[in-house]
Design an enzyme around this catalytic site. Structure first.
Site, PDB file in Angstrom:
ATOM      1  N   HIS A 205      27.311  17.505 -18.718  1.00  0.00           N
ATOM      2  CA  HIS A 205      27.602  17.052 -17.352  1.00  0.00           C
ATOM      3  C   HIS A 205      28.256  15.673 -17.253  1.00  0.00           C
ATOM      4  CE1 HIS A 205      24.047  14.523 -17.890  1.00  0.00           C
ATOM      5  NE2 HIS A 205      24.417  13.862 -16.820  1.00  0.00           N
TER       6      HIS A 205
HETATM    7  C1  UD1 Z   1      24.619  11.108 -11.977  1.00  0.00           C
HETATM    8  C2  UD1 Z   1      24.639   9.813 -12.785  1.00  0.00           C
HETATM    9  C3  UD1 Z   1      24.521  10.139 -14.275  1.00  0.00           C
HETATM   10  C4  UD1 Z   1      23.319  11.016 -14.557  1.00  0.00           C
HETATM   11  C5  UD1 Z   1      23.317  12.229 -13.654  1.00  0.00           C
HETATM   12  C6  UD1 Z   1      22.022  12.961 -13.819  1.00  0.00           C
HETATM   13  C7  UD1 Z   1      25.961   7.950 -11.884  1.00  0.00           C
HETATM   14  C8  UD1 Z   1      27.179   7.152 -12.052  1.00  0.00           C
HETATM   15  N1  UD1 Z   1      25.885   9.086 -12.599  1.00  0.00           N
HETATM   16  O1  UD1 Z   1      25.770  11.841 -12.345  1.00  0.00           O
HETATM   17  O2  UD1 Z   1      24.388   8.930 -14.993  1.00  0.00           O
HETATM   18  O3  UD1 Z   1      23.346  11.407 -15.894  1.00  0.00           O
HETATM   19  O4  UD1 Z   1      23.429  11.836 -12.277  1.00  0.00           O
HETATM   20  O5  UD1 Z   1      22.117  14.294 -13.509  1.00  0.00           O
HETATM   21  O6  UD1 Z   1      25.092   7.583 -11.141  1.00  0.00           O
HETATM   22  N2  UD1 Z   1      26.257  17.407  -6.757  1.00  0.00           N
HETATM   23  C9  UD1 Z   1      25.694  18.459  -6.094  1.00  0.00           C
HETATM   24  N3  UD1 Z   1      24.384  18.390  -5.752  1.00  0.00           N
HETATM   25  C10 UD1 Z   1      23.613  17.328  -6.014  1.00  0.00           C
HETATM   26  C11 UD1 Z   1      24.189  16.244  -6.703  1.00  0.00           C
HETATM   27  C12 UD1 Z   1      25.524  16.307  -7.060  1.00  0.00           C
HETATM   28  O7  UD1 Z   1      26.343  19.462  -5.803  1.00  0.00           O
HETATM   29  O8  UD1 Z   1      22.429  17.321  -5.702  1.00  0.00           O
HETATM   30  C13 UD1 Z   1      27.673  17.498  -7.198  1.00  0.00           C
HETATM   31  C14 UD1 Z   1      28.680  16.938  -6.213  1.00  0.00           C
HETATM   32  O9  UD1 Z   1      29.849  17.692  -6.330  1.00  0.00           O
HETATM   33  C15 UD1 Z   1      28.929  15.551  -6.756  1.00  0.00           C
HETATM   34  C16 UD1 Z   1      28.796  15.748  -8.253  1.00  0.00           C
HETATM   35  O10 UD1 Z   1      27.809  16.734  -8.402  1.00  0.00           O
HETATM   36  O11 UD1 Z   1      30.183  15.045  -6.387  1.00  0.00           O
HETATM   37  C17 UD1 Z   1      28.429  14.498  -9.021  1.00  0.00           C
HETATM   38  O12 UD1 Z   1      27.248  13.902  -8.497  1.00  0.00           O
HETATM   39  P1  UD1 Z   1      26.968  12.323  -8.704  1.00  0.00           P
HETATM   40  O13 UD1 Z   1      25.638  11.989  -8.163  1.00  0.00           O
HETATM   41  O14 UD1 Z   1      28.111  11.521  -8.205  1.00  0.00           O
HETATM   42  O15 UD1 Z   1      26.990  12.131 -10.258  1.00  0.00           O
HETATM   43  P2  UD1 Z   1      26.338  12.993 -11.409  1.00  0.00           P
HETATM   44  O16 UD1 Z   1      27.428  13.634 -12.172  1.00  0.00           O
HETATM   45  O17 UD1 Z   1      25.257  13.831 -10.862  1.00  0.00           O
HETATM   46  N1  UDP Z   2      16.657  18.995 -16.816  1.00  0.00           N
HETATM   47  C1  UDP Z   2      16.056  19.954 -16.003  1.00  0.00           C
HETATM   48  N2  UDP Z   2      16.751  21.103 -15.744  1.00  0.00           N
HETATM   49  C2  UDP Z   2      17.984  21.344 -16.241  1.00  0.00           C
HETATM   50  C3  UDP Z   2      18.581  20.363 -17.072  1.00  0.00           C
HETATM   51  C4  UDP Z   2      17.899  19.198 -17.331  1.00  0.00           C
HETATM   52  O1  UDP Z   2      14.928  19.767 -15.553  1.00  0.00           O
HETATM   53  O2  UDP Z   2      18.545  22.413 -15.969  1.00  0.00           O
HETATM   54  C5  UDP Z   2      15.943  17.726 -17.083  1.00  0.00           C
HETATM   55  C6  UDP Z   2      15.713  17.429 -18.549  1.00  0.00           C
HETATM   56  O3  UDP Z   2      14.490  17.963 -18.967  1.00  0.00           O
HETATM   57  C7  UDP Z   2      15.730  15.902 -18.603  1.00  0.00           C
HETATM   58  C8  UDP Z   2      16.586  15.511 -17.407  1.00  0.00           C
HETATM   59  O4  UDP Z   2      16.743  16.677 -16.617  1.00  0.00           O
HETATM   60  O5  UDP Z   2      14.435  15.365 -18.421  1.00  0.00           O
HETATM   61  C9  UDP Z   2      17.920  14.993 -17.856  1.00  0.00           C
HETATM   62  O6  UDP Z   2      18.728  14.785 -16.760  1.00  0.00           O
HETATM   63  P1  UDP Z   2      20.307  14.776 -16.817  1.00  0.00           P
HETATM   64  O7  UDP Z   2      20.776  15.444 -18.053  1.00  0.00           O
HETATM   65  O8  UDP Z   2      20.789  15.303 -15.515  1.00  0.00           O
HETATM   66  O9  UDP Z   2      20.649  13.224 -16.810  1.00  0.00           O
HETATM   67  P2  UDP Z   2      20.716  12.092 -17.945  1.00  0.00           P
HETATM   68  O10 UDP Z   2      19.438  12.078 -18.676  1.00  0.00           O
HETATM   69  O11 UDP Z   2      21.903  12.385 -18.803  1.00  0.00           O
HETATM   70  O12 UDP Z   2      20.958  10.859 -17.149  1.00  0.00           O
END
Ligand code: UD1
Ligand code: UDP
Length: 359
Positions: A205
């Protein structure tokens, strides 16, 4: 003492849960301020439900947007809450935009910030998270470093020793607290029709991977080649960002089983019995290491070098052939390394320190 907990994304909810659990148990005063950075049911609410967390007192509904927009909206709204709601310390965990906004809003108002998971560095400033980490560490009053390595990084950057506490990572607490519960409450193997140790688990992601067509295609190709070579399913619970990018790039995926993002108990269970994990997630690299499951990281660097040091993880980048090569090596690895992230009592230690400093 009153703690203002600021969180907003999936990993923050999971990593803050052990701290909330201790605050609840000890009857300490706190409130949760949810920025709403993550808002889909399976990225947000499901974790509150499964981890037994109380409702957030404030939900700012900030949602998605560009970095500036999202962080700016958070700053404005967090500031309002912190101004009106009394507290002694603002607590954040990790490296997201929510964490940056929480810390920045607090410190500009003269409030103390506690940063959980301090001192992580990938030394890659192209990652938005790296910028957030550095900024938050340097404006925090208490830095909860998960390992001694993280502590050394903070010291080398000139952060005073008395602000740093090596506590372990709360992800260990979360894994220990929930794995057994998962065994009683869910059966993801049956749901997905897979055998224990008879599948690969992938999560992809990161912005620098999935927003880059060449890299994203490279990773997916690597996963497809693994599916063919090992003749085992590759399960990919897809993050909404990655799902969005698949559509934008018009990518058709073959041979990989893409499923919706999983709830925590199901994901943890699936991870614990995977033959191997392929990921670009920070938390998943840690969990795989804790669970004794070999990991191939789909990145060129990691801010979790402890996982490499103990032999639980290797960096493969995004080239399909390199991903397959590293998978061959790691798939036969015996999982006898030590967990470098602590003993599962990080939450306990952090609350104790908060109490001593701000109580
Ligand atoms: C964010 C964090 C990243 C973290 C990740 C965890 C930043 C800069 N990035 O990335 O470090 O690893 O969360 O998962 O803060 N979207 C949905 N539903 C949601 C949330 C997001 O559909 O509930 C979609 C939207 O299209 C959105 C995209 O995901 O534009 C990205 O979401 P965003 O919160 O900007 O960043 P993440 O990629 O989730
Ligand atoms: N996780 C989850 N369901 C999923 C994928 C990940 O519950 O389908 C959990 C996973 O166990 C871990 C956390 O989400 O604890 C990691 O989050 P993510 O990869 O979104 O973010 P990052 O750690 O890279 O910031």
């Amino acid at each position: 003492m009153k703690v203002a907990i600021v969180l907003g994304t999936r990993p923050e909810i999971i990593k803050m849960a052990p701290i909330v659990r201790v605050l609840e148990r000890d009857g300490l005063d706190y409130f949760i301020l949810h920025t709403g950075q993550h808002y889909s049911y399976n990225m947000d609410r499901v974790f509150f439900e499964q981890l037994g967390l109380p409702e957030a007192t404030f939900n700012l509904d900030v949602g998605s947007g560009s970095h500036g927009e999202q962080t700016g909206r958070m700053l404005i709204k967090i500031e309002r809450v912190l101004r009106s709601e009394a507290h002694d310390v603002v607590l954040v965990v990790g490296d997201t935009n929510t964490v940056l906004a929480g810390a920045l809003a607090a410190v500009k108002l003269g409030f103390k910030v506690g940063h959980v998971e301090a001192g992580l560095r990938s030394y890659d400033r192209e990652m938005p998270e790296e910028v957030n980490r550095v900024l938050v560490d340097h404006c925090s009053d208490s830095l909860f470093a998960p390992t001694e390595k993280a502590e050394r990084i903070l010291l080398s950057e000139g952060i005073p020793e008395e602000k740093i506490f090596v506590t372990g990572n709360t992800i260990v607490d979360s894994v220990y607290q929930n794995l057994e519960i998962a065994g009683r409450k869910v059966n993801i193997y049956e749901e997905l029709g897979v055998e224990k140790c008879g599948y690969f688990l992938a999560t992809v992601h990161r912005q620098e991977n999935v927003d880059n067509e060449r890299r994203f295609r490279g990773i997916l190709k690597g996963l497809e080649m693994i599916r063919e070579e090992f003749d085992l399913p590759v399960i990919y619970p897809i993050h909404p960002r990655a799902e969005r990018q698949l559509k934008i790039f018009n990518i058709e995926v073959n041979g990989i089983e893409i499923v919706k993002p999983l709830d925590y108990l199901s994901f943890l269970q699936l991870e614990s019995s995977a033959k191997l994990v392929l990921t670009d997630s920070g938390g998943v690299q840690e969990e795989a290491c804790i669970l004794g499951v070999p990991c191939v990281t789909l990145r060129y660097n990691t801010e979790r070098p402890e996982t490499l040091d103990v032999g639980a993880n290797v960096l493969a980048g995004t080239d399909p052939h390199e991903i397959v090569k590293k998978t061959r090596i790691m798939a036969n690895k015996r999982s006898c390394w030590e967990n470098p992230f602590g003993d599962g009592k990080a939450g306990e230690r952090i609350v104790q320190i908060l109490w001593e400093k701000y109580g």
